[in-house]
Design an enzyme around this catalytic site. Structure first.
Site, short mmCIF file in Angstrom:
data_model
loop_
_atom_site.label_atom_id
_atom_site.label_comp_id
_atom_site.label_asym_id
_atom_site.label_seq_id
_atom_site.Cartn_x
_atom_site.Cartn_y
_atom_site.Cartn_z
N GLY A 13 34.52 -16.78 -27.97
CA GLY A 13 33.89 -16.33 -26.74
C GLY A 13 34.77 -15.39 -25.94
O GLY A 13 35.03 -15.61 -24.76
N ASN A 91 37.45 -21.40 -26.53
CA ASN A 91 37.11 -20.96 -25.18
C ASN A 91 35.61 -20.83 -24.94
O ASN A 91 35.17 -20.85 -23.79
CB ASN A 91 37.79 -19.60 -24.91
CG ASN A 91 37.27 -18.93 -23.66
OD1 ASN A 91 37.60 -19.31 -22.55
ND2 ASN A 91 36.44 -17.90 -23.83
N TYR A 156 27.94 -29.86 -17.60
CA TYR A 156 29.19 -29.12 -17.78
C TYR A 156 30.39 -30.07 -17.69
O TYR A 156 31.32 -29.99 -18.50
CB TYR A 156 29.28 -28.04 -16.69
CG TYR A 156 30.44 -27.10 -16.84
CD1 TYR A 156 30.42 -26.08 -17.79
CD2 TYR A 156 31.55 -27.19 -15.99
CE1 TYR A 156 31.49 -25.20 -17.92
CE2 TYR A 156 32.61 -26.30 -16.11
CZ TYR A 156 32.58 -25.32 -17.07
OH TYR A 156 33.64 -24.43 -17.19
#
Length: 248
Positions: A13, A91, A156
């Site tokens: 990413g 990442n 998250y």
């Protein structure tokens, strides 16, 4: 002083934000850089050119880290193209924020799949190569939200907390093979993602941080260099908060 000369690093990413900053810092320190991107071929090609300007070998791969088979193919391609793989920076990640009572199953599962499953996929795919080399540094990008939680980010927070547990377990499993695994927990890092916030919100965030500023991708990237190099040779299973003192 270049701390990673001759080593090959993978950053998932990396087309923007923190991942891009990490890739550039790795190249600055002499590492050959493999990176993944998913949506923008143009951004991937542009980053590849920027990295190569440091005089190192760089290659971007359009690959989805949340896909296990694609992760296996990715690692095999990197080893074939570069000859080794010493540093892995997991990442890749997304947000799908919302209060739990309104959060859909799809929103929860998508964040877990991309943020957490991807760390398992890439790490699992690379283990055989790391064991063969008898060395390696795995660096997983978590978040302060994974340490303390945050309203409106249950998905998250769960994914980033999972990364911390995964990191500590891998460190215990692979430490005897000279393979280290650590996590970085960034705080309020100012990137394209935070650029959509209004100035008053950003000001409030900054004022709540002991260092009175938001972090930059370079702040996170510098921690990656430390954990990927021999400077941290006796450090594994740890979570390094890069947050300006937010969790103090």
């Amino acid at each position: 002083m270049k701390l990673l000369s001759g080593k090959t690093a993978l950053v998932t990413g990396a087309s923007k934000g923190i991942g891009r900053g990490i890739a550039l810092k790795l190249a600055e320190h002499g590492a050959n850089v493999a990176f993944t991107y998913l949506s923008s071929v143009e951004k991937g090609q542009a980053l590849e050119a920027e990295l190569a300007a440091f005089g190192i070998k760089a290659k971007g791969y359009r690959s989805d880290a949340s896909d296990f088979k694609a992760s296996e193919e990715l690692v095999n391609a990197i080893v074939s193209d570069f000859g080794s793989l010493e540093v892995i920076v997991n990442n890749a990640g997304i947000t799908r924020d919302g209060l739990l009572m309104r959060m859909t199953e799809e929103q929860f599962n998508e964040v877990i799949r991309i943020n957490l499953n991807s760390v398992f996929n890439v790490t699992k795919a690379a283990i055989r190569q790391l064991l063969k080399q008898k060395q390696g540094s795995i660096i997983n990008i978590s978040s302060v939200v994974g340490v303390k939680g945050n309203a409106g980010q249950a998905n998250y927070a769960a994914s980033k907390a999972g990364i911390i547990g995964f990191t500590k377990s891998v460190a215990l499993e692979l430490g005897s093979r000279n393979i280290r695994c650590n996590a970085i927990a960034p705080g309020f890092i100012e990137t394209e993602m935070t650029g959509v916030l209004n100035e008053e919100t950003v000001k409030q965030w900054r004022e709540a941080i002991p260092l009175k500023r938001g972090g930059t991708p370079d702040d996170v990237a510098n921690a990656v260099i430390f954990l990927g190099s021999e400077l941290s040779a006796y450090i594994t299973g740890q979570v390094l908060n890069v947050d300006g003192g937010m969790l103090t």
